[in-house]
Motif scaffolding. Structure first.
Motif, mmCIF file in Angstrom:
data_model
loop_
_atom_site.group_PDB
_atom_site.id
_atom_site.type_symbol
_atom_site.label_atom_id
_atom_site.label_comp_id
_atom_site.label_asym_id
_atom_site.label_seq_id
_atom_site.Cartn_x
_atom_site.Cartn_y
_atom_site.Cartn_z
ATOM 1 N N CYS A 131 -0.556 -6.732 -3.242
ATOM 2 C CA CYS A 131 -0.630 -7.724 -2.172
ATOM 3 C C CYS A 131 -0.957 -7.004 -0.883
ATOM 4 O O CYS A 131 -0.967 -5.755 -0.822
ATOM 5 N N SER A 132 -1.222 -7.751 0.158
ATOM 6 C CA SER A 132 -1.468 -7.195 1.490
ATOM 7 C C SER A 132 -0.517 -7.853 2.475
ATOM 8 O O SER A 132 -0.452 -9.085 2.555
ATOM 9 N N ILE A 133 0.253 -7.023 3.186
ATOM 10 C CA ILE A 133 1.187 -7.518 4.197
ATOM 11 C C ILE A 133 0.938 -6.742 5.478
ATOM 12 O O ILE A 133 0.976 -5.512 5.497
ATOM 13 N N ASN A 134 0.655 -7.464 6.558
ATOM 14 C CA ASN A 134 0.390 -6.841 7.863
ATOM 15 C C ASN A 134 -0.682 -5.752 7.773
ATOM 16 O O ASN A 134 -0.533 -4.650 8.310
ATOM 17 N N SER A 135 -1.761 -6.080 7.053
ATOM 18 C CA SER A 135 -2.917 -5.183 6.890
ATOM 19 C C SER A 135 -2.593 -3.941 6.072
ATOM 20 O O SER A 135 -3.385 -2.985 6.057
ATOM 21 N N ASN A 136 -1.445 -3.906 5.390
ATOM 22 C CA ASN A 136 -1.088 -2.799 4.518
ATOM 23 C C ASN A 136 -1.254 -3.230 3.059
ATOM 24 O O ASN A 136 -0.777 -4.306 2.661
ATOM 25 N N LYS A 137 -1.932 -2.393 2.270
ATOM 26 C CA LYS A 137 -2.076 -2.675 0.850
ATOM 27 C C LYS A 137 -0.866 -2.127 0.108
ATOM 28 O O LYS A 137 -0.576 -0.923 0.184
ATOM 29 N N LEU A 138 -0.165 -2.994 -0.613
ATOM 30 C CA LEU A 138 1.037 -2.610 -1.337
ATOM 31 C C LEU A 138 0.782 -2.746 -2.834
ATOM 32 O O LEU A 138 0.195 -3.727 -3.300
ATOM 33 N N GLU A 139 1.263 -1.744 -3.603
ATOM 34 C CA GLU A 139 1.130 -1.755 -5.062
ATOM 35 C C GLU A 139 2.493 -1.488 -5.681
ATOM 36 O O GLU A 139 3.195 -0.546 -5.281
ATOM 37 N N PHE A 140 2.843 -2.298 -6.659
ATOM 38 C CA PHE A 140 4.122 -2.167 -7.353
ATOM 39 C C PHE A 140 3.818 -2.020 -8.841
ATOM 40 O O PHE A 140 3.166 -2.887 -9.436
ATOM 41 N N TYR A 141 4.309 -0.949 -9.456
ATOM 42 C CA TYR A 141 4.091 -0.714 -10.883
ATOM 43 C C TYR A 141 5.401 -0.987 -11.616
ATOM 44 O O TYR A 141 6.420 -0.346 -11.343
ATOM 45 N N VAL A 142 5.343 -1.937 -12.544
ATOM 46 C CA VAL A 142 6.554 -2.453 -13.185
ATOM 47 C C VAL A 142 6.450 -2.249 -14.697
ATOM 48 O O VAL A 142 5.410 -2.546 -15.309
ATOM 49 N N GLN A 143 7.550 -1.774 -15.277
ATOM 50 C CA GLN A 143 7.628 -1.519 -16.718
ATOM 51 C C GLN A 143 8.539 -2.549 -17.364
ATOM 52 O O GLN A 143 9.539 -2.979 -16.774
ATOM 53 N N ASP A 144 8.172 -2.990 -18.581
ATOM 54 C CA ASP A 144 9.028 -3.940 -19.299
ATOM 55 C C ASP A 144 10.420 -3.344 -19.493
ATOM 56 O O ASP A 144 10.575 -2.171 -19.851
ATOM 57 N N TYR A 145 11.445 -4.202 -19.254
ATOM 58 C CA TYR A 145 12.823 -3.736 -19.393
ATOM 59 C C TYR A 145 13.724 -4.956 -19.525
ATOM 60 O O TYR A 145 13.337 -6.074 -19.153
#
Length: 588
Positions: A131-145
Motif C-alpha cells: 500500500c502507499s501511505i503519505n507517499s511512502n510505499k509499504l510492503e508486508f510479507y506474511v506467512q501462513d500460521y
C-alpha cells in the motif's frame, strides 16, 4: 585513519545494499513457539538494530520493545501492546516516565482495518501486502500460521504471521527468532499487562505523548506591557525575588528571575511568545532577552533598575551618547571590569492591533487572528537558559496606556529517549554577547541606534578557539516614512580587523502573508495595506530570523568587529536607526 574511515563507510554501504535487496523467504516456526523476536532497523548515519518481542498466550499476545539501559527522559512513554484475537482488538498500555501518580493508561482500537487498501501477491510462498501511505510505499510479507501475529498492529490484521516489513525499499523489521519460552506466564501477570487502567482515546494519548516529553517553563502569563506603570525597584540584581514579575521603563519592560534546570545536550530549546493588543493599535518593536551575569562590573540590570547612563557609554561622531550597547572590558585601578549587553533571544514585531481591534474593521474574505504567535529555536543560546538566577525580559516599545499582553514559554524537546547519552559528553559551547543596539530601555532614556548615520559600531573580542566559531546576528532597519530605512534596503557590512568580510541586506518581501494579523493596518487607495509593505528585515506580526557568519577562518587572539550601515538622513523631525545584536558562539 582516513582510509580506514572510507573503508568503513564502504562496508556499511555494501551491508545496507545487501540488507535492502535481500529476498524474503518463509521462516521455519515450531508449532509450540510462543516467543517471537523481531529485528527492527533504523537508518541514519549507521544502521541501528533493536528488538521487538511478541509473547503468545492462547488467543492473546503482548508486544513489547527491548528498552535501552539508562535513565529515560521525563515524560517518556513506556508502552506495551496487547492484542486479543478473539475480540479483534488491540490495547495499548502506557506509563509516562516520572508520573508521580503512577497511572497506567489504556487505548483501545480495532485490530482489523478497512480504511487501508492493500494489493496482494504471492512471493516465494509468502503473501505480500502493499500500500502507499503519505507517499511512502509499504510492503508486508506474511506467512501462513495458526495465529494472526504482527508486531505492528496499527496497520491492521493480516492472515498469518508477519515475517518482514519494508518501507520505501528498505527493510525496517523482520522475524529473527522463534522459540518456546517457559517464563511467559510470569510476564503476563505483570500489572502493565493486567491493569487496572485509565481508558483514554487515541487522540488524547497522541496529545499526551507529544506534550509530556516537552519540558515547559512558563515565564510570563498574560502580562501587560504598557506605558504609565510605576517602576519596580530593588537594591541590586541579587535582591530580585524569584518568580515575581517586575515592571520597568514605565511599564514597557517586564523581568523575571527564574531557576532553570541543566539539560543534556540532545535537547532542542525553543521560545514561544503569544502577543495581543490591549489597546495599542500600532506595529511595535519587541525583544525577548536574557541579562548576562557573573561579571565583575555593571550588568544591564543596573541600567534598568537605576538609569541607562550607569552603563558603559560610547559617543558617536554625531555627539550623542549610546548607553550599554557594546561589550566592554576596562581596568579600574588593578581590577578588571567587564560588561555584556543583553543577549537577544528573539526580535519580534507586533502587528497592527490584533485582538483588541478585531471588531473595529471588517473586510470580506479576511478573518482576523486572535493573537500573534512567535516560535524560535534558541538551542545555541541554551547555556544562558540553564542555571540559577537567570533574569529574562520582554520589551515592547509603546506609549499606550493599554499596550499589549504577552505570554512567554521556554520549551525543550528531547532528541533521545535517554536522559544522558554520548551527546552530553564534552565541553559546553561558549557564548558571549558582543553588541545590542535594540534600545529596550527606550522609555527610560536609552538612545536609539542612530550611530550608523555618522559612524560605525565597533567591538573588540577574544577568540580562544576559532573552530566552529560563528556570529549570531539580528538586524532590522527603522524609519517609518517613504525615505526612512524601514522601507529602503540597506547593506550591513561587517569588517574584521578593518577588512570587509560579510555583507547582509535585511529585507522581507513576504509581509502580505500576515494580513490576517493586522486588523487596523492602513488600507490605501490601490488595495495595498500598510502591513503588506516590504521592510528592512521584519514584518508586522513576525519574528526576525538571525543570520550566522562563520568566524572559523580567524586566528586565535584579539579581533575587532566593525558594523557599517549607510543609514539615511533625518527628515522633518523623523530619523532612521538600526537595531542590531550579535552573540559570539564557539563550539568546543
Amino acid at each position: 585513519m582516513k582510509m580506514k574511515k572510507n573503508l568503513l563507510f564502504l562496508l556499511m554501504a555494501l551491508g545496507c545494499y545487501a540488507l535492502c535487496t535481500a529476498q524474503t523467504n518463509p521462516v521455519k516456526i515450531s508449532p509450540k513457539a510462543n516467543h517471537f523476536q523481531y529485528n527492527v532497523y533504523e537508518y541514519g548515519d549507521v544502521i541501528d538494530t533493536s528488538a521487538t518481542h511478541i509473547l503468545l498466550n492462547g488467543n492473546d499476545y503482548i508486544i513489547m520493545d527491548e528498552e535501552e539501559n539508562g535513565k529515560f527522559v521525563p515524560g517518556y512513554a513506556k508502552q506495551l501492546l496487547v492484542v486479543k484475537l478473539s475480540q479483534d482488538s488491540a490495547y495499548e498500555h502506557v506509563h509516562f516516565e516520572g508520573d508521580a501518580n503512577e497511572i497506567l493508561y489504556e487505548v483501545a482500537s480495532g485490530f482489523s482495518r478497512d480504511d487501508i487498501q492493500f494489493d496482494t501477491a504471492k512471493i516465494n510462498g509468502l503473501t505480500r501486502y502493499t500500500c502507499s501511505i503519505n507517499s511512502n510505499k509499504l510492503e508486508f510479507y506474511v506467512q501462513d500460521y495458526a495465529s494472526d501475529i504482527t508486531p505492528i498492529p496499527y496497520y491492521g490484521r493480516f492472515h498469518g504471521i508477519l515475517v518482514s516489513y519494508w518501507r520505501n525499499g528498505q527493510k525496517r523489521l523482520e522475524l529473527n527468532k522463534t522459540f518456546v519460552d517457559k517464563t511467559i506466564k510470569n510476564e503476563l501477570q505483570n500489572p502493565f499487562v493486567v491493569g487496572p487502567f485509565q481508558r483514554i482515546s487515541e487522540k488524547e494519548f497522541s496529545r499526551m505523548k507529544r506534550q509530556k516529553m516537552i519540558i515547559t517553563h512558563r515565564i510570563f502569563d498574560n502580562e501587560q506591557l504598557c506605558w504609565g506603570k510605576k517602576d519596580d525597584h530593588v537594591e541590586n540584581a541579587d535582591q530580585i525575588p524569584y518568580d515575581s514579575v517586575l515592571h520597568f521603563a514605565g511599564g514597557t519592560l517586564i523581568l523575571k528571575k527564574v531557576n532553570l534546570p541543566a539539560l543534556p545536550k540532545h535537547y532542542q530549546t525553543f521560545i514561544e511568545l503569544h502577543q495581543r493588543s490591549n489597546g495599542d493599535a500600532y506595529d511595535r518593536t519587541g525583544s525577548v532577552f536574557v541579562i548576562p551575569d557573573g561579571y565583575s562590573g555593571p550588568t544591564f540590570f543596573d541600567g534598568i533598575n537605576h538609569h541607562p547612563d550607569l552603563l558603559p557609554i560610547i559617543y558617536g561622531r554625531d555627539g550623542q551618547k549610546y548607553q550599554g550597547m557594546v561589550m566592554k572590558r576596562w581596568l579600574d585601578g588593578e581590577t578588571l571590569l567587564s560588561y555584556q549587553p543583553p543577549v537577544e533571544l528573539m526580535r519580534f514585531f507586533t502587528p497592527f492591533g490584533v485582538g483588541h481591534f478585531n471588531e473595529r474593521v471588517k473586510i470580506d474574505g479576511l478573518e482576523w487572528a486572535d493573537e500573534a504567535y512567535y516560535k524560535q529555536e534558541v538551542t545555541d543560546l541554551s547555556g544562558y537558559l540553564q542555571g540559577d538566577g537567570i533574569v529574562i525580559g520582554v520589551w515592547i516599545g509603546n506609549y499606550d496606556g493599554g499596550g499589549h499582553k504577552v505570554t512567554l514559554d521556554i520549551k525543550s524537546y528531547p532528541g533521545d529517549y535517554l536522559w544522558d547519552d554520548d551527546s552530553s559528553e564534552g565541553e559546553d559551547a561558549f557564548c558571549q554577547s558582543l553588541f545590542n543596539t535594540c534600545n529596550v530601555l527606550e522609555m527610560a532614556g536609552q538612545n536609539y541606534g542612530k550611530i550608523f548615520g555618522s559612524d560605525s559600531l565597533s567591538v573588540e573580542f577574544d577568540l580562544v578557539n576559532p573552530q566552529n566559531a560563528r556570529l549570531r546576528y539580528i538586524s532590522t532597519g527603522h524609519g517609518g516614512w517613504g525615505g526612512g530605512d524601514e522601507f529602503n534596503p540597506k547593506t550591513n557590512t561587517l569588517l574584521i580587523d578593518g577588512v570587509p568580510m560579510f555583507s547582509h541586506t535585511p529585507w522581507r518581501e513576504d509581509c502580505g502573508c500576515y494580513r490576517q494579523l493586522n486588523p487596523v493596518s492602513g488600507n490605501f487607495w490601490n488595495g495595498v495595506s500598510s502591513s503588506d509593505y516590504s521592510r528592512s528585515g521584519w514584518c508586522p506580526g513576525t519574528a526576525t530570523q538571525p543570520v550566522y557568519f562563520d568566524l572559523s577562518q580567524l586566528k586565535p587572539g584579539k579581533h575587532k568587529l566593525t558594523i557599517a550601515i549607510p543609514q539615511g538622513e533625518p527628515q522633518a523631525g523623523s530619523f532612521s536607526y538600526w537595531s542590531v545584536s550579535g552573540v559570539l558562539i564557539t563550539e568546543p
